[in-house]
Scaffold this active site. Structure first.
Site, PDB file in Angstrom:
ATOM      1  N   TYR A 245     -27.845  71.363 -37.887  1.00 34.89           N
ATOM      2  CA  TYR A 245     -28.869  72.102 -38.006  1.00 34.89           C
ATOM      3  C   TYR A 245     -28.602  73.572 -37.995  1.00 34.89           C
ATOM      4  CZ  TYR A 245     -33.639  73.680 -38.380  1.00 34.89           C
ATOM      5  OH  TYR A 245     -34.919  74.413 -38.433  1.00 34.89           O
TER       6      TYR A 245
ATOM      7  N   SER B 219     -33.825  71.176 -44.164  1.00 41.96           N
ATOM      8  CA  SER B 219     -34.575  72.169 -44.306  1.00 41.96           C
ATOM      9  C   SER B 219     -33.564  73.261 -44.116  1.00 41.96           C
ATOM     10  CB  SER B 219     -35.715  72.220 -42.925  1.00 41.96           C
ATOM     11  OG  SER B 219     -36.121  73.307 -42.867  1.00 41.96           O
TER      12      SER B 219
ATOM     13  N   ASP C 236     -44.039  69.829 -50.666  1.00 46.39           N
ATOM     14  CA  ASP C 236     -43.372  70.493 -49.350  1.00 46.39           C
ATOM     15  C   ASP C 236     -43.681  71.706 -49.582  1.00 46.39           C
ATOM     16  OD1 ASP C 236     -41.772  71.721 -47.530  1.00 46.39           O
ATOM     17  OD2 ASP C 236     -39.829  70.470 -48.116  1.00 46.39           O
TER      18      ASP C 236
ATOM     19  N   HIS D 105     -42.535  68.011 -46.213  1.00 42.04           N
ATOM     20  CA  HIS D 105     -41.321  68.472 -45.562  1.00 42.04           C
ATOM     21  C   HIS D 105     -40.647  67.549 -44.654  1.00 42.04           C
ATOM     22  CE1 HIS D 105     -38.522  71.580 -44.912  1.00 42.04           C
ATOM     23  NE2 HIS D 105     -38.611  71.474 -43.473  1.00 42.04           N
TER      24      HIS D 105
END
Length: 763
Positions: free
Chosen positions: A525, A606, A693, A732
């Site tokens: 991430y 993301s 999203d 999302h």
């Protein structure tokens, strides 16, 4: 991304939850991809020829608008796929359909998909529980019997009483795509305000339920987004934020920027039209606010932010005996965006805040609203040199429960409210607290613990019985034949990145006498101050069990694992450090015999989708497969859609030349290359997005996929597939029904099975 992502379950400070929701939501940890070759390829000799590969997949030709060219900060930018930014055009819809017509058959019309889906469904089918929460006369908790699309909110009079269904979101839509997205109870527990999200959108519709009768009032509050609910202590109404001026559709499929949030007060039982506008900042359209009504009920505390990082503090005096019928006079306490402040509790005018002001690892300060100058602030719990203070919660009148992050492992303690003195240490294994509930007026707390190999243990502790240890209220058991967590190992290693910075990484695998290369799933991430803590993921367990695989979780710079300095080390002009850290993790795993390139898959969602996309552009030679979920791919225009402008705190503002130049260096869309030799061949790549999203608009994935497919279309060196899968009635990630989660995980595992070198398949 934006601090509006991660829902921590139960009652872990409402506006901290909202702040950590605005960009990304790392989804159920693990999933992956690889699309052009439908056979396993243990060595290059087994690879199909270019002609065979092209015969299997012919990419749709997306129209290139060669007139879409402009000069920005002296850069000539050709944006030939900008037409894909219009989600409602027929041409965009044809593009999406053409992509799904390739990816769906590849993923779903095969024996592997059915076998994997059946196993995943069985694995998913075990009871799941959330932390109990006490409000008024009842306890509440979430329960999922196993395969219910949405968890059900249950109600009990005592912890031993029969449970009853309080709110079942499964009854609100036939396909399970309406989700309970938030809930807040009135001070006396008589009412619950709750938000409903449809098709995964961030837009909420707020309803109000009577807790005794379990029935709703008639009103529905709409155009609510990125807002918590704060009840006044008289239980007559609450504050909430609404984008009342947003025109056009607001169902999550739009791309319009979210601006001009306004703060309203709603009285229970009245129409939305009668709500009182209490605060607005028209001169600052990007400002958003979260609110807290102080414990005493005399103050409304406004946390104002315009990005994902840092907030200002304002407050307004409330008069509990007087109705709120007009705008409130809001007064500043902190009028600069330079640190984070989260309200914990108060005693009279003395307010307790969790903050990183002059404390990169966070501290607890006390601010007297009657004498609020910074010189008068006092520190209750000072910053630790190494441990990061993640949050603090007031319970049992004069206690603070505090949670620290020490080398990516949570530590839970209790302190005295008035002195900050440590009074209790709660023993935890290597893992993370993923839910906690408790209030100042109650002596008991509930907290939930999970780890890579532990789905969840819920503990109950009562401060009026200090001699007793926390009791296990519930422990989740898996439905997987032969699974014994004692047969698996969890190790934490530290490896060096490109600049010799030591990066921590967890590696999870079956215990074995001899280390040998195995299929490996590397998940990352690295952004928005979010700490990637040890947590349980069904897809990851499926990967390990099915392929005798290895899971790896590096804690990249840009996250919050080591406080503000770690976050700063991977944002703005340091963003490349995040990509370097991830690439170094891949090199470490290969060099230390955990895996090999043709067995290594990377995944991220993301901001993590950006991570994966940037890394396959920069170092395609390191990876065998890549899964990029709901990623930010156009770094020159991200700020123009929905809530994207709030991410400038991590990425930089494209409207400023220096930031634009930095973004251009790594923007996935603008760094796609044509493979000119075998080392430049892209790994098998699966790009996943969804039509509702409105956090990271699917246009990012559309444009990136179009550019990638065009770049590799005629390359003799590109044999690996590039696929785009677009899901419908999904967003999302938050609120996604169980059946969709299982299908998406099946797509990912199937993709890995068909494209990675796997020599063990346990189905």
């Amino acid at each position: 991304m934006l601090k509006l992502f991660f829902k921590l379950s139960a009652n872990r400070r409402s506006h901290q939850t909202i702040k950590k929701t605005l960009l990304s939501q790392p989804l159920d940890h693990l999933t992956m991809s690889r699309p052009n070759a439908s056979v396993n390829r243990p060595t290059d000799l087994s690879r199909p020829s270019v002609e065979e590969s092209n015969a299997r997949i012919v990419y749709p030709e997306a129209r290139k608008d060669n007139k879409a060219e402009e000069m920005i900060h002296d850069y000539r930018i050709r944006d030939v796929y900008r037409w894909l930014e219009d989600p409602d055009s027929q041409e965009t819809q044809r593009f999406v359909n053409a992509q799904n017509n390739i990816s769906q058959p590849f993923l779903e019309k095969c024996e592997e998909w059915e076998s994997i889906n059946n196993k995943l469904t069985k694995l998913w089918n075990f009871p799941k529980y959330g932390c109990p929460m006490r409000y008024g006369s009842y306890y509440y908790y979430f329960k999922n019997t196993g395969l219910q699309n949405q968890s059900v909110l249950m109600q009990q009079e005592t912890l031993d009483s029969p449970e009853v269904i309080f709110l079942d979101a499964n009854s609100l839509s036939a396909d399970g795509t309406t989700a309970l997205s938030q809930k807040t109870f009135s001070e006396d527990g008589a009412f619950m305000a709750y938000g409903l999200s449809e098709s995964g959108s961030d837009w909420n519709k707020i309803r109000i339920r009577r807790t005794k009768e379990r029935t709703d009032f008639p009103e529905t509050l709409e155009k609510v987004k990125f807002s918590n609910v704060s009840w006044t202590k008289d239980n007559k109404g609450f504050f909430y934020g609404r984008y009342s001026g947003q025109d056009g559709k607001t169902d999550g499929s739009e791309t319009k920027q979210n601006e001009n949030q306004k703060l309203y007060y709603h009285r229970v039982g009245e129409s939305l039209d009668l709500d009182t506008l209490v605060a607005e900042f028209p001169e600052h359209p990007s400002w958003r606010f979260q609110t807290d009504v102080s414990e005493c009920g005399k103050y409304l505390i406004l946390s104002i932010s315009h990005t994902v990082r840092d907030n200002m503090l304002y407050y307004a005096d409330l008069k509990p005996d007087e109705a709120i019928t007009s705008k409130l006079e809001v007064k500043p306490i902190v009028d600069k965006f330079e640190a984070d402040y989260d309200y914990i509790t108060n005693e009279g005018s003395k307010m307790y805040f969790h903050t990183n002001k002059d404390a990169p690892n966070y501290r607890v300060v006390v601010i007297d609203f009657e004498n609020p100058a910074e010189a008068n602030w006092s520190t209750l719990i000072p910053e630790h040199e190494k441990d990061v203070l993640e949050w603090a919660k007031c319970v049992n009148g004069d206690k603070l429960v505090v949670c620290y992050n020490r080398d990516v492992k949570n530590i839970l303690q209790a302190c005295e409210l008035h002195t900050g003195k440590l009074i209790r240490q709660f023993g935890l294994d290597i893992g993370a607290i993923n839910g906690i509930s408790g209030k100042k007026k109650y002596s008991e707390i509930f907290y939930s613990f999970s780890s890579f190999l532990t789905p969840g243990i819920i503990y109950h502790y009562d401060f009026t019985k200090p001699v007793e240890k926390p009791k296990v209220l519930r422990e989740t058991s898996l439905n997987l034949d032969g699974f014994d967590r004692d047969n698996y190992s969890v190790e934490q290693v530290f490896y060096k990145s490109a600049d010799d910075t030591e990066i921590p990484m967890f590696i999870i695998q079956r215990k074995r006498d001899v280390v040998e290369p195995r299929p490996c799933l590397l998940y990352g991430y690295g952004g928005f101050n979010h700490s990637l803590m040890p947590s349980f993921g069904i897809t990851g367990l499926m990967f390990m069990d099915t392929f005798d695989g290895v899971l790896a979780f590096p804690n990249l710079r840009g996250g919050g694992e080591y406080g503000v300095e770690w976050h700063n080390g991977g944002r703005l002009f340091n963003k490349q450090n995040c990509f370097n850290d991830f690439q170094a993790a891949a090199e470490y795993l290969s060099q230390n015999n955990y895996t090999t390139k043709d067995r290594l898959a990377i995944q991220g969602a993301s901001n993590g989708g950006l991570l994966v996309a940037a890394c396959i552009n920069q170092r395609p030679d390191l990876f065998g497969a890549a899964v990029a979920q709901v990623g930010v791919m156009d770094m020159l225009r991200f700020d123009k859609f929905t809530i994207g402008h709030a991410w400038c705190s991590d990425y930089g503002n494209p409207n400023e030349r220096e930031h634009f130049a930095n973004l251009f260096k790594y923007s996935p869309l603008h760094n796609v290359h044509i493979p000119l030799n075998p080392n430049q061949e892209y790994p098998s790549t699966l790009i996943l997005t969804a039509d509702h999203d409105d956090r990271v608009s699917p246009l990012h994935s559309f444009k990136f996929a179009a550019a990638l497919q065009e770049a590799v279309r005629h390359s003799e060196y590109q044999l690996n597939p590039i696929l785009l899968r677009v899901y419908t009635k999904a967003g999302h990630g938050a609120g996604k029904p169980t059946r969709m989660r299982i299908s998406e995980s099946t797509d990912i595992i199937t993709f890995l099975k068909k494209t990675l070198n796997v020599d063990c398949v346990n189905l």
